[in-house]
Design a protein around this motif. Structure first.
Motif, PDB file in Angstrom:
ATOM      1  N   ALA A   7      -2.231  -6.298  11.304  1.00 12.30           N
ATOM      2  CA  ALA A   7      -1.412  -7.337  10.329  1.00 12.30           C
ATOM      3  C   ALA A   7       0.491  -6.140  10.961  1.00 12.30           C
ATOM      4  O   ALA A   7      -0.149  -5.717  11.941  1.00 12.30           O
ATOM      5  CB  ALA A   7      -0.901  -6.504   8.934  1.00 12.30           C
ATOM      6  N   VAL A  40       2.098  -8.193   6.138  1.00 10.16           N
ATOM      7  CA  VAL A  40       2.513  -7.586   5.593  1.00 10.16           C
ATOM      8  C   VAL A  40       3.850  -6.925   4.571  1.00 10.16           C
ATOM      9  O   VAL A  40       4.797  -6.940   4.975  1.00 10.16           O
ATOM     10  CB  VAL A  40       2.020  -6.225   5.657  1.00 10.16           C
ATOM     11  CG1 VAL A  40       0.437  -5.413   5.821  1.00 10.16           C
ATOM     12  CG2 VAL A  40       2.955  -5.301   6.713  1.00 10.16           C
ATOM     13  N   HIS A  43       4.795  -3.981   2.611  1.00  6.74           N
ATOM     14  CA  HIS A  43       5.126  -2.708   3.208  1.00  6.74           C
ATOM     15  C   HIS A  43       6.729  -2.715   3.702  1.00  6.74           C
ATOM     16  O   HIS A  43       7.538  -1.767   3.855  1.00  6.74           O
ATOM     17  CB  HIS A  43       4.804  -2.872   4.829  1.00  6.74           C
ATOM     18  CG  HIS A  43       3.002  -2.434   4.288  1.00  6.74           C
ATOM     19  ND1 HIS A  43       1.578  -2.960   4.160  1.00  6.74           N
ATOM     20  CD2 HIS A  43       3.117  -0.659   4.436  1.00  6.74           C
ATOM     21  CE1 HIS A  43       0.940  -2.155   4.300  1.00  6.74           C
ATOM     22  NE2 HIS A  43       1.424  -0.773   4.055  1.00  6.74           N
ATOM     23  N   GLN A  80       0.141 -10.625   2.847  1.00  2.00           N
ATOM     24  CA  GLN A  80      -0.169  -9.393   1.792  1.00  2.00           C
ATOM     25  C   GLN A  80      -0.133  -9.705   0.324  1.00  2.00           C
ATOM     26  O   GLN A  80      -1.419  -9.958  -0.185  1.00  2.00           O
ATOM     27  CB  GLN A  80       0.665  -8.035   2.072  1.00  2.00           C
ATOM     28  CG  GLN A  80      -0.287  -7.037   1.810  1.00  2.00           C
ATOM     29  CD  GLN A  80       0.708  -5.682   2.001  1.00  2.00           C
ATOM     30  OE1 GLN A  80       1.815  -6.060   2.356  1.00  2.00           O
ATOM     31  NE2 GLN A  80      -0.123  -4.645   2.616  1.00  2.00           N
ATOM     32  N   SER A  81       1.099  -9.763   0.119  1.00  2.00           N
ATOM     33  CA  SER A  81       1.347 -10.360  -1.210  1.00  2.00           C
ATOM     34  C   SER A  81       0.558 -11.742  -2.327  1.00  2.00           C
ATOM     35  O   SER A  81       0.531 -11.338  -3.295  1.00  2.00           O
ATOM     36  CB  SER A  81       2.413 -10.367  -1.902  1.00  2.00           C
ATOM     37  OG  SER A  81       3.157 -11.980  -1.329  1.00  2.00           O
ATOM     38  N   HIS A  86      -4.912  -5.876  -2.723  1.00  2.00           N
ATOM     39  CA  HIS A  86      -4.567  -5.005  -1.778  1.00  2.00           C
ATOM     40  C   HIS A  86      -3.440  -4.013  -2.568  1.00  2.00           C
ATOM     41  O   HIS A  86      -3.968  -3.038  -2.494  1.00  2.00           O
ATOM     42  CB  HIS A  86      -2.893  -5.619  -0.866  1.00  2.00           C
ATOM     43  CG  HIS A  86      -3.958  -6.370  -0.023  1.00  2.00           C
ATOM     44  ND1 HIS A  86      -4.297  -6.232   1.828  1.00  2.00           N
ATOM     45  CD2 HIS A  86      -4.477  -7.272  -0.346  1.00  2.00           C
ATOM     46  CE1 HIS A  86      -5.109  -6.918   2.146  1.00  2.00           C
ATOM     47  NE2 HIS A  86      -4.722  -7.863   1.605  1.00  2.00           N
ATOM     48  N   MET A 130      -1.790   1.026   3.329  1.00  2.75           N
ATOM     49  CA  MET A 130      -2.445   0.452   5.019  1.00  2.75           C
ATOM     50  C   MET A 130      -3.462   0.582   4.212  1.00  2.75           C
ATOM     51  O   MET A 130      -4.727  -0.163   4.942  1.00  2.75           O
ATOM     52  CB  MET A 130      -1.348   0.841   5.600  1.00  2.75           C
ATOM     53  CG  MET A 130      -2.543   0.833   7.298  1.00  2.75           C
ATOM     54  SD  MET A 130      -0.652   1.404   8.624  1.00  2.75           S
ATOM     55  CE  MET A 130      -2.391   1.576  10.043  1.00  2.75           C
ATOM     56  N   ASP A 133      -5.102  -2.130   2.283  1.00  6.34           N
ATOM     57  CA  ASP A 133      -5.198  -2.982   3.210  1.00  6.34           C
ATOM     58  C   ASP A 133      -7.097  -3.440   3.751  1.00  6.34           C
ATOM     59  O   ASP A 133      -7.542  -4.499   4.817  1.00  6.34           O
ATOM     60  CB  ASP A 133      -4.090  -3.151   4.698  1.00  6.34           C
ATOM     61  CG  ASP A 133      -3.234  -3.593   3.807  1.00  6.34           C
ATOM     62  OD1 ASP A 133      -2.298  -4.115   2.609  1.00  6.34           O
ATOM     63  OD2 ASP A 133      -1.826  -3.424   4.822  1.00  6.34           O
ATOM     64  N   TYR A 137     -11.588  -5.225   3.137  1.00  9.60           N
ATOM     65  CA  TYR A 137     -12.489  -5.996   3.899  1.00  9.60           C
ATOM     66  C   TYR A 137     -13.629  -5.866   4.905  1.00  9.60           C
ATOM     67  O   TYR A 137     -13.734  -5.810   5.191  1.00  9.60           O
ATOM     68  CB  TYR A 137     -11.317  -7.001   4.161  1.00  9.60           C
ATOM     69  CG  TYR A 137     -10.509  -7.441   3.685  1.00  9.60           C
ATOM     70  CD1 TYR A 137     -10.706  -8.426   3.483  1.00  9.60           C
ATOM     71  CD2 TYR A 137      -9.338  -7.065   3.716  1.00  9.60           C
ATOM     72  CE1 TYR A 137      -9.619  -9.371   1.928  1.00  9.60           C
ATOM     73  CE2 TYR A 137      -8.367  -7.688   2.698  1.00  9.60           C
ATOM     74  CZ  TYR A 137      -8.112  -8.598   1.987  1.00  9.60           C
ATOM     75  OH  TYR A 137      -7.107  -9.178   1.458  1.00  9.60           O
ATOM     76  N   THR A 155      -6.629   6.440   7.313  1.00 11.80           N
ATOM     77  CA  THR A 155      -7.368   5.791   6.178  1.00 11.80           C
ATOM     78  C   THR A 155      -8.900   5.684   6.394  1.00 11.80           C
ATOM     79  O   THR A 155      -9.702   6.182   5.183  1.00 11.80           O
ATOM     80  CB  THR A 155      -7.027   4.194   7.032  1.00 11.80           C
ATOM     81  OG1 THR A 155      -5.864   3.977   6.632  1.00 11.80           O
ATOM     82  CG2 THR A 155      -8.053   2.866   6.421  1.00 11.80           C
ATOM     83  N   ALA A 310     -11.478 -10.264  -1.351  1.00 10.81           N
ATOM     84  CA  ALA A 310     -10.717  -9.513  -1.747  1.00 10.81           C
ATOM     85  C   ALA A 310     -11.986  -9.082  -3.150  1.00 10.81           C
ATOM     86  O   ALA A 310     -11.563  -7.703  -4.095  1.00 10.81           O
ATOM     87  CB  ALA A 310      -9.195  -9.106  -1.935  1.00 10.81           C
TER      88      ALA A 310
END
Ligand code: ADP
Ligand code: TRP
Length: 324
Positions: A7, A40, A43, A80-81, A86, A130, A133, A137, A155, A310
């Motif tokens: 992203a 994103v 973000h 993203q939103s 997320h 992040m 995000d 998935y 992450t 998701a």
């Protein structure tokens, strides 16, 4: 066949560093992989955005994705939103993230120095969102530029920590960093990465810059001392310009050094500006031809497909940790 996700933030226009470090790889990875590419917007809010500008930037970045070669029949493209999970997962991951881990993030250090009057909690927890995000998935590979490697490593640590506490729920992702182009440097300062948020527009070439602007920016680009078109360890400015030229022309750096041997910086810069302009003109023509309604339809369809995945993952996570 891997599950691939990446992203960018909808802040200002994308520049050639974003393209060479990230999006160029994405386009290639669409073949033979399962790919998700998104924007994103949450973000982006960690730095104040004017509402009208933000909405326009989200649509523009989506349009850029399409004009650069992302294909909604091959990739899931969304905002993203539009997928609430997320933010939901970010909260949960925040509870297993150490303050010290976030304090070490170089992007946080840079951004808090740059925006000293608005060091907000979102800027601090940015890498946790992040991580959400990515982990939501079951992502295997994350194609990003060099500067994002530290976030992907965090992450991985969070995924491993969660799996140790609760059993194997998350896939541990790997960063995918291209060999060349992962760190394009600023044209006005080859010691720092090219960045949308640089103080001067002479730092970057925006994908929407016009022919004259590109010529002017390349002409003003910093060079190393001497007159020879040659890379090498002690020649950061020429290394950067040669890398850019090579990636846009498909010619190797050594072929370019030969082509411009004895011809000086002026000729080299003219060639580079022409090569960039040829790419940008074709890109911009496609960009302007894509209708807003088309972009909105693609994003709505992408969001529906992303939500389906998701929501399933989120249900599994909640059950695992004991939420009713
Ligand atoms: P910026 O730092 O310009 O605001 P982003 O943080 O939105 O850009 O980055 C979007 C993507 O582009 C990320 O994958 C990032 O690693 C990559 N990227 C950003 N700047 C560069 C650069 N100078 N060289 C190569 N890749 C870059
Ligand atoms: N932090 C990334 C950047 O500044 C953008 C980003 C957010 C991202 N979520 C992501 C990149 C997930 C890859 C995967 O460029």
């Amino acid at each position: 066949m891997s599950r691939i996700l990446s992203a960018v933030q909808p802040t200002n226009n994308l520049h050639i560093g974003n393209y060479l470090g990230a999006i160029k790889q994405w386009v290639e990875l669409q073949e033979g992989n399962e790919t998700l590419f998104f924007i994103v917007d949450l973000h982006a809010l960690t730095v104040y955005q004017k509402p009208e500008t933000l909405s326009q930037n989200i649509l523009d970045v989506a349009r850029m994705y399409l004009a650069l070669g992302l294909n909604p029949n091959k990739s899931i493209m969304f905002v993203q939103s539009h997928v609430k999970e997320h933010a939901e997962l970010a909260w949960i991951l925040g509870t297993i993230t150490k303050m010290g881990e976030l304090e070490r993030m170089t992007q946080f250090k840079d951004k808090s120095a740059q925006h000293a009057n608005n060091i907000n909690a979102g800027m601090f927890t940015y890498p946790v969102l992040m991580a959400a995000d990515i982990l939501l998935y079951d992502t295997e590979k994350v194609p990003v530029g060099e500067d994002q490697k530290q976030h992907v490593e965090l992450t991985r640590d969070l995924a491993e920590r969660f799996n140790k506490l609760y059993g194997k729920v998350f896939t541990v992702p790997e960063p995918l960093i291209s060999k060349s182009g992962a760190r394009i440097m600023g044209l006005d300062d080859p010691a720092k990465k090219m960045s949308k948020s640089a103080a001067s527009a002479y730092n970057y070439i925006s994908l929407l810059d016009d022919v004259q602007t590109v010529k002017k920016k390349i002409k003003k680009a910093v060079t190393d001392s001497g007159t020879e078109v040659m890379g090498g360890a002690s020649r950061p400015a020429l290394n950067n310009l040669l890398t850019i030229y090579s990636l846009f022309s498909g010619k190797s750096v050594s072929a370019l050094e030969k082509e411009f041997a004895g011809k000086g910086y002026g000729n080299f810069k003219d060639g580079l500006a022409d090569t960039l302009n040829a790419f940008l003109e074709e890109f911009q023509e496609k960009f302007h031809a894509i209708k807003e309604s088309e972009v909105r339809d693609i994003l709505a369809d992408g969001a529906a497909r992303a939500v389906a995945r998701a929501a399933l993952k989120m249900a599994q996570i909640k059950e695992t940790i004991g939420l009713l």
